[in-house]
Design a protein around this motif. Structure first.
Motif, PDB file in Angstrom:
ATOM      1  N   ALA A  60       0.865  -1.183   0.000  1.00 57.47           N
ATOM      2  CA  ALA A  60       0.000   0.000   0.000  1.00 57.47           C
ATOM      3  C   ALA A  60       0.901   1.232   0.000  1.00 57.47           C
ATOM      4  O   ALA A  60       2.109   1.145   0.275  1.00 57.47           O
ATOM      5  CB  ALA A  60      -0.934   0.012   1.203  1.00 57.47           C
ATOM      6  N   THR A  61       0.304   2.365  -0.303  1.00 52.80           N
ATOM      7  CA  THR A  61       1.040   3.629  -0.373  1.00 52.80           C
ATOM      8  C   THR A  61       0.644   4.521   0.800  1.00 52.80           C
ATOM      9  O   THR A  61      -0.553   4.711   1.070  1.00 52.80           O
ATOM     10  CB  THR A  61       0.750   4.355  -1.695  1.00 52.80           C
ATOM     11  N   ALA A  62       1.638   5.058   1.478  1.00 50.56           N
ATOM     12  CA  ALA A  62       1.406   6.030   2.551  1.00 50.56           C
ATOM     13  C   ALA A  62       1.956   7.376   2.090  1.00 50.56           C
ATOM     14  O   ALA A  62       3.134   7.486   1.768  1.00 50.56           O
ATOM     15  CB  ALA A  62       2.087   5.582   3.840  1.00 50.56           C
ATOM     16  N   ILE A  63       1.085   8.383   2.037  1.00 50.76           N
ATOM     17  CA  ILE A  63       1.498   9.736   1.654  1.00 50.76           C
ATOM     18  C   ILE A  63       1.580  10.576   2.919  1.00 50.76           C
ATOM     19  O   ILE A  63       0.589  10.738   3.638  1.00 50.76           O
ATOM     20  CB  ILE A  63       0.519  10.351   0.651  1.00 50.76           C
ATOM     21  N   ILE A  64       2.759  11.091   3.190  1.00 55.49           N
ATOM     22  CA  ILE A  64       3.009  11.849   4.418  1.00 55.49           C
ATOM     23  C   ILE A  64       3.233  13.313   4.044  1.00 55.49           C
ATOM     24  O   ILE A  64       4.183  13.645   3.325  1.00 55.49           O
ATOM     25  CB  ILE A  64       4.227  11.300   5.172  1.00 55.49           C
ATOM     26  N   THR A  65       2.351  14.163   4.512  1.00 55.87           N
ATOM     27  CA  THR A  65       2.473  15.604   4.274  1.00 55.87           C
ATOM     28  C   THR A  65       3.228  16.236   5.428  1.00 55.87           C
ATOM     29  O   THR A  65       2.893  16.017   6.599  1.00 55.87           O
ATOM     30  CB  THR A  65       1.086  16.250   4.144  1.00 55.87           C
ATOM     31  N   VAL A  66       4.253  17.002   5.099  1.00 57.49           N
ATOM     32  CA  VAL A  66       5.019  17.719   6.114  1.00 57.49           C
ATOM     33  C   VAL A  66       4.320  19.062   6.337  1.00 57.49           C
ATOM     34  O   VAL A  66       4.274  19.907   5.440  1.00 57.49           O
ATOM     35  CB  VAL A  66       6.478  17.931   5.665  1.00 57.49           C
ATOM     36  N   THR A  67       3.757  19.229   7.522  1.00 54.37           N
ATOM     37  CA  THR A  67       2.980  20.439   7.797  1.00 54.37           C
ATOM     38  C   THR A  67       3.881  21.572   8.273  1.00 54.37           C
ATOM     39  O   THR A  67       4.929  21.351   8.885  1.00 54.37           O
ATOM     40  CB  THR A  67       1.899  20.155   8.847  1.00 54.37           C
ATOM     41  N   ASP A  68       3.434  22.761   7.979  1.00 54.93           N
ATOM     42  CA  ASP A  68       4.237  23.953   8.223  1.00 54.93           C
ATOM     43  C   ASP A  68       4.206  24.353   9.690  1.00 54.93           C
ATOM     44  O   ASP A  68       3.168  24.271  10.355  1.00 54.93           O
ATOM     45  CB  ASP A  68       3.706  25.104   7.368  1.00 54.93           C
ATOM     46  N   VAL A  69       5.348  24.778  10.200  1.00 50.52           N
ATOM     47  CA  VAL A  69       5.433  25.479  11.477  1.00 50.52           C
ATOM     48  C   VAL A  69       6.159  26.794  11.203  1.00 50.52           C
ATOM     49  O   VAL A  69       6.857  26.943  10.192  1.00 50.52           O
ATOM     50  CB  VAL A  69       6.171  24.665  12.565  1.00 50.52           C
ATOM     51  N   ASN A  70       5.971  27.742  12.076  1.00 51.57           N
ATOM     52  CA  ASN A  70       6.540  29.071  11.838  1.00 51.57           C
ATOM     53  C   ASN A  70       8.016  29.092  12.221  1.00 51.57           C
ATOM     54  O   ASN A  70       8.400  29.607  13.264  1.00 51.57           O
ATOM     55  CB  ASN A  70       5.755  30.130  12.619  1.00 51.57           C
ATOM     56  N   ASP A  71       8.819  28.531  11.340  1.00 49.30           N
ATOM     57  CA  ASP A  71      10.265  28.484  11.597  1.00 49.30           C
ATOM     58  C   ASP A  71      11.040  29.450  10.700  1.00 49.30           C
ATOM     59  O   ASP A  71      12.273  29.413  10.657  1.00 49.30           O
ATOM     60  CB  ASP A  71      10.803  27.061  11.417  1.00 49.30           C
ATOM     61  N   ASN A  72      10.304  30.312   9.988  1.00 46.66           N
ATOM     62  CA  ASN A  72      10.944  31.324   9.136  1.00 46.66           C
ATOM     63  C   ASN A  72      10.309  32.679   9.414  1.00 46.66           C
ATOM     64  O   ASN A  72       9.186  32.948   8.964  1.00 46.66           O
ATOM     65  CB  ASN A  72      10.779  30.973   7.651  1.00 46.66           C
ATOM     66  N   PRO A  73      10.985  33.546  10.169  1.00 53.18           N
ATOM     67  CA  PRO A  73      10.419  34.872  10.397  1.00 53.18           C
ATOM     68  C   PRO A  73      10.403  35.682   9.114  1.00 53.18           C
ATOM     69  O   PRO A  73      11.245  35.481   8.236  1.00 53.18           O
ATOM     70  CB  PRO A  73      11.374  35.488  11.436  1.00 53.18           C
ATOM     71  N   PRO A  74       9.423  36.575   8.966  1.00 50.64           N
ATOM     72  CA  PRO A  74       9.394  37.409   7.762  1.00 50.64           C
ATOM     73  C   PRO A  74      10.585  38.363   7.751  1.00 50.64           C
ATOM     74  O   PRO A  74      11.001  38.862   8.796  1.00 50.64           O
ATOM     75  CB  PRO A  74       8.068  38.168   7.899  1.00 50.64           C
ATOM     76  N   MET A  75      11.117  38.582   6.560  1.00 51.57           N
ATOM     77  CA  MET A  75      12.283  39.453   6.416  1.00 51.57           C
ATOM     78  C   MET A  75      11.959  40.562   5.422  1.00 51.57           C
ATOM     79  O   MET A  75      11.560  40.300   4.279  1.00 51.57           O
ATOM     80  CB  MET A  75      13.495  38.652   5.929  1.00 51.57           C
ATOM     81  N   LEU A  76      12.103  41.806   5.875  1.00 50.99           N
ATOM     82  CA  LEU A  76      11.919  42.935   4.976  1.00 50.99           C
ATOM     83  C   LEU A  76      12.989  42.899   3.888  1.00 50.99           C
ATOM     84  O   LEU A  76      14.153  42.566   4.154  1.00 50.99           O
ATOM     85  CB  LEU A  76      11.992  44.245   5.758  1.00 50.99           C
ATOM     86  N   THR A  77      12.602  43.220   2.675  1.00 48.57           N
ATOM     87  CA  THR A  77      13.506  43.085   1.541  1.00 48.57           C
ATOM     88  C   THR A  77      14.528  44.210   1.454  1.00 48.57           C
ATOM     89  O   THR A  77      15.444  44.154   0.623  1.00 48.57           O
ATOM     90  CB  THR A  77      12.711  43.029   0.227  1.00 48.57           C
ATOM     91  N   SER A  78      14.387  45.231   2.281  1.00 52.94           N
ATOM     92  CA  SER A  78      15.347  46.339   2.266  1.00 52.94           C
ATOM     93  C   SER A  78      15.478  46.890   3.681  1.00 52.94           C
ATOM     94  O   SER A  78      14.565  46.763   4.502  1.00 52.94           O
ATOM     95  CB  SER A  78      14.880  47.440   1.305  1.00 52.94           C
ATOM     96  N   ARG A  79      16.624  47.490   3.946  1.00 54.12           N
ATOM     97  CA  ARG A  79      16.819  48.140   5.261  1.00 54.12           C
ATOM     98  C   ARG A  79      16.162  49.509   5.301  1.00 54.12           C
ATOM     99  O   ARG A  79      15.918  50.053   6.377  1.00 54.12           O
ATOM    100  CB  ARG A  79      18.319  48.276   5.545  1.00 54.12           C
ATOM    101  N   THR A  80      15.884  50.067   4.122  1.00 54.19           N
ATOM    102  CA  THR A  80      15.259  51.393   4.066  1.00 54.19           C
ATOM    103  C   THR A  80      14.175  51.418   2.994  1.00 54.19           C
ATOM    104  O   THR A  80      14.313  50.783   1.939  1.00 54.19           O
ATOM    105  CB  THR A  80      16.296  52.487   3.754  1.00 54.19           C
ATOM    106  N   PHE A  81      13.120  52.161   3.274  1.00 50.84           N
ATOM    107  CA  PHE A  81      12.045  52.413   2.326  1.00 50.84           C
ATOM    108  C   PHE A  81      11.741  53.906   2.362  1.00 50.84           C
ATOM    109  O   PHE A  81      12.093  54.602   3.328  1.00 50.84           O
ATOM    110  CB  PHE A  81      10.784  51.613   2.684  1.00 50.84           C
ATOM    111  N   SER A  82      11.079  54.377   1.336  1.00 51.44           N
ATOM    112  CA  SER A  82      10.741  55.804   1.308  1.00 51.44           C
ATOM    113  C   SER A  82       9.389  55.998   0.656  1.00 51.44           C
ATOM    114  O   SER A  82       8.882  55.135  -0.066  1.00 51.44           O
ATOM    115  CB  SER A  82      11.814  56.598   0.556  1.00 51.44           C
ATOM    116  N   GLY A  83       8.813  57.166   0.920  1.00 52.19           N
ATOM    117  CA  GLY A  83       7.532  57.533   0.324  1.00 52.19           C
ATOM    118  C   GLY A  83       7.286  58.996   0.553  1.00 52.19           C
ATOM    119  O   GLY A  83       8.100  59.703   1.176  1.00 52.19           O
TER     120      GLY A  83
END
Length: 415
Positions: free
Chosen positions: A194-217
């Motif tokens: 038989a086939t067993a399909i195992i889904t690896v579920t997400d945990v918050n192990d990657n904090p969001p990272m801003l793409t720049s140190r500075t922004f302007s407007g």
């Protein structure tokens, strides 16, 4: 067990040496359904199996044997015959499902329970014929190693055997599981898979990272509910989940609360939005410090100090604002009958645009119902042009009302 015309047993009366005896059998499998599975030689007393036997359909039979003389008289009391069908390994293990679905959190420790598979063998489970054992035949993909999981050979429970599950690298594994009877003996046992399909579920192990140190407007003064800067982040966790959803906070640079940051639910961008009007004459620019985090808490062991921060410079655009009268409306008391040419007062409008190169303020009359007044275009002096009359139809409750206009660069204010 499948046999044909197999002698099961032989019965014999002690009296068949003296008289002729006839033997017969009754019961299920003889004269009751299923009929004629067993037969007996009426003279010799030998009982035969005449049809294939299937233990999985019926594992035992209870018959009665009879002995009578040639006249049909009973010469012996009936005796009970118990026939037990001996099991043979003629059934393969059968999985309840051909595909099983399970899941496990990324980063799980070795020994973490994942899922359960189960196979049934119709053979006698008190013998090796029906004793099923499990093993894993293959794992796809092999990353980070080919044996990330193991299975309990007796229970069918699948658990992790190694660390390194990372949803961002491998989100799903396909396991081929084999069940074998004869206690797992591959030489003699029968098997199924038989086939067993195992889904690896997400945990918050990657904090969001801003793409720049500075922004302007930039923002025009006196405007609200406009987006003045756009902040972008990257987050490797599951998109559109609490582990991915970004929350932005302004931690410094906006003590009066002119701005807020709203999260775009599709792109996860931070939209810096004006919620309280800004004044160029008071603040030409804002230097905000912004921090971003997730809706969900970071997984255990991930340092919260990894929160990403950036500076956001918001330039305020100067807008030509209309002049204003410090006192508005302005009340003047005069007796009726004053002659034409009498100076009543001087209106002086102020311009909030102290930092712009302004044209001088010009004054004009907008509404003068009785045409009693005039205003100096440059200095705002109000002079009578006719005699004031309290009894005039234009006077209401002893008050005569006129409106004058101050203009600067095309922007106007009424008084």
């Amino acid at each position: 067990m499948r046999v044909s015309l197999f002698v099961v047993l032989q019965i014999r009366s002690d009296q068949d040496r003296d008289i002729s005896i006839r033997y017969s059998i009754t019961g299920v499998g003889a004269d009751q359904p299923p009929n004629e599975v067993f037969s007996i030689d009426p003279v010799a007393g030998k009982m035969f199996v005449t049809k294939p036997l299937d233990r999985e359909q019926r594992s035992s039979y209870h018959l009665r044997a009879h002995a009578v003389d040639m006249n049909g008289n009973q010469v012996e009391n009936p005796i009970d015959l118990y026939i037990y069908v001996i099991d043979m390994n003629d059934n393969r293990p059968e999985f309840k499902n051909q595909v099983y679905n399970g899941s496990v959190d990324e980063g799980s420790k070795p020994g973490t329970y994942v899922m359960h598979v189960s196979a049934f063998d119709a053979d006698d489970n008190t013998t090796a014929n029906g004793m099923v054992r499990y093993r894993i035949l293959s794992q796809t993909p092999h990353s980070p190693i080919p044996n990330m999981f193991t299975i309990n050979s007796e229970t069918g429970d699948i658990v992790t055997v190694a660390a390194g599950l990372d949803r961002e690298k491998v989100s799903q594994y396909t396991i081929i599981v084999q069940a074998t009877d004869m206690e797992g003996n591959l030489n003699f046992g029968l098997s199924n898979t038989a086939t067993a399909i195992i889904t690896v579920t997400d945990v918050n192990d990657n904090p969001p990272m801003l793409t720049s140190r500075t922004f302007s407007g930039e923002v025009p003064e006196n405007r609200v509910d406009v987006v003045v800067a756009n902040l972008t982040v990257i987050d490797a966790d599951q998109p559109h989940s609490p582990n991915w959803n970004a929350i932005y906070r302004i931690i410094s640079g906006d003590p009066s609360g002119h701005f807020t940051i709203r999260t775009d639910p599709v792109s996860n961008d931070g939209m810096v939005t004006v919620v309280k009007p800004v004044d160029f004459e008071m603040n030409r620019a804002f230097m905000l410090t912004v921090v971003v985090s997730n809706q969900a808490h970071l997984a255990s062991g991930i340092q919260s100090s990894l929160q990403s921060t950036a500076g956001v410079t918001i330039s305020v655009q100067d807008v030509n604002e209309p002049p204003y009268f410090p006192t508005n409306p302005k009340h003047i008391r005069f007796e009726e009958g004053v002659p034409a040419g009498t100076s009543l007062t001087t209106f002086s409008a102020s311009d909030p645009d102290r930092l712009q190169m302004q044209q001088s303020i010009r004054y004009s009359k907008l509404n003068d119902p009785a045409d009693w007044l005039s205003i100096n275009r440059t200095n705002g002096q109000i002079v009578t042009t006719a005699t004031l009359d309290r009894e005039s139809i234009y006077v209401k409750n002893n008050v005569y009302e006129a409106t004058f206009l101050a203009t600067d660069n095309g922007k106007s204010l009424f008084l």
